[in-house]
Design an enzyme around this catalytic site. Structure first.
Site, short mmCIF file in Angstrom:
data_model
loop_
_atom_site.label_atom_id
_atom_site.label_comp_id
_atom_site.label_asym_id
_atom_site.label_seq_id
_atom_site.Cartn_x
_atom_site.Cartn_y
_atom_site.Cartn_z
N PRO A 2 32.74 -26.10 66.88
CA PRO A 2 31.67 -25.09 66.98
C PRO A 2 30.64 -25.30 65.88
CG PRO A 2 33.84 -24.07 67.14
CD PRO A 2 34.06 -25.49 66.72
N GLU A 3 29.37 -25.36 66.26
CA GLU A 3 28.28 -25.46 65.30
C GLU A 3 27.57 -24.11 65.22
OE1 GLU A 3 25.90 -28.97 65.77
OE2 GLU A 3 27.63 -30.24 66.18
N LYS A 57 28.29 -21.30 59.09
CA LYS A 57 29.26 -21.20 60.18
C LYS A 57 30.39 -20.22 59.86
CE LYS A 57 30.03 -25.65 60.91
NZ LYS A 57 30.50 -26.86 61.63
#
Length: 270
Positions: A2-3, A57
């Site tokens: 996941p970015e 993030k």
């Protein structure tokens, strides 16, 4: 992995269910994540989550007495479910809420994290030295030119340094550089102010579009309601090495740069 867009999509998905709600229970089935889940996480019980924010993030569950910091790592995902929903494989942590819901962290590869800090979230050692958010006014061509001055580092590697700017991960660095017409190996300090202005604009456009489309689902990522992201359908270069450029039909080149897969058009990107 996941970015930033995927993490922001997760934040938007869970925020309505958590904001203003008291935590009633924290269940840690297996705390062996990237860093062990601290016992202090139980301090979250009986506290009200006033805000769900994001820094880089990290997802931040903010209360009056501390902040729970969540990171999805390589394969983590969050779900909002009804209390009592049976746990499945890799469901490591539940945060149960007074509204009858729970926030569940699933992480097959265990590179995610759940931490607890009593200090202001921005002062935490993991967050204090991060660069600006790419979708804010603080990230602009003048700032980027100042950071890039004299640097021989490849621009793609430079953009992925979270001390320079957060959240421009591998997928979106590839896409933004293609859109800006900049070769990923070009030295960061050897790019004109005009081209940096174009690059900044494309980074913002690509990230905003990815968020709007629910992120990019390549393997592990789904949003808080279990739906995949659809930005994968708009990828121009990432994952397309050896295929034709959509613009000029030159076959896209694929190399390793900074130990990451890098795809570009040798004709369109200079």
């Amino acid at each position: 992995m996941p970015e930033l867009p995927e993490v922001e999509v997760s934040r938007q998905g869970i925020s309505p269910w958590l904001t203003g709600i008291k935590v009633t229970r924290v269940v840690v089935r297996d705390g062996r994540l990237r860093w062990p889940v601290p016992g202090e996480i139980q301090e979250l019980v009986d506290l009200t989550i006033h805000r769900v924010s994001r820094r880089a993030k990290y997802l931040l569950l903010e209360t009056d007495f501390g902040t729970a910091d969540l990171h999805l790592g390589m394969s983590g995902s969050l779900r909002v479910l009804n209390i009592g929903t049976p746990a499945e494989k890799h469901d490591h942590v539940d945060i149960e809420l007074a509204n009858g819901k729970l926030l569940r962290l699933n992480d097959p590869r265990r590179f995610g994290a759940l931490l607890w800090t009593r200090e202001p979230a921005e002062a935490h050692a993991l967050l204090a030295k991060l660069g600006p958010e790419p979708l804010t006014d603080a990230f602009n061509a003048e700032y980027l030119q100042g950071r890039a001055k004299g640097r021989s580092t490849a621009i793609k590697t430079f953009l992925m340094d979270n001390h320079v700017v957060v959240g421009v991960g591998n997928i979106y660095a590839n896409e933004a550089l293609y859109a800006a017409g900049i070769h990923p190996k070009r030295a960061a300090g050897n790019i004109s102010a005009e081209r940096l202005e174009t690059l900044v604009a494309e980074i913002k456009r690509v990230l905003a579009s990815a968020i709007q489309q629910g992120g990019t689902t390549l393997k592990d990522f789904t949003s808080a309601d279990g739906k995949p992201g659809y930005f994968v359908q708009q990828l121009q270069v990432y994952g397309r090495g050896g295929q034709a450029c959509f613009h000029c039909h030159t076959l896209l080149s694929e190399i390793r740069l900074g130990q990451r897969t890098t795809v570009f058009c040798s004709h369109c990107q200079r």
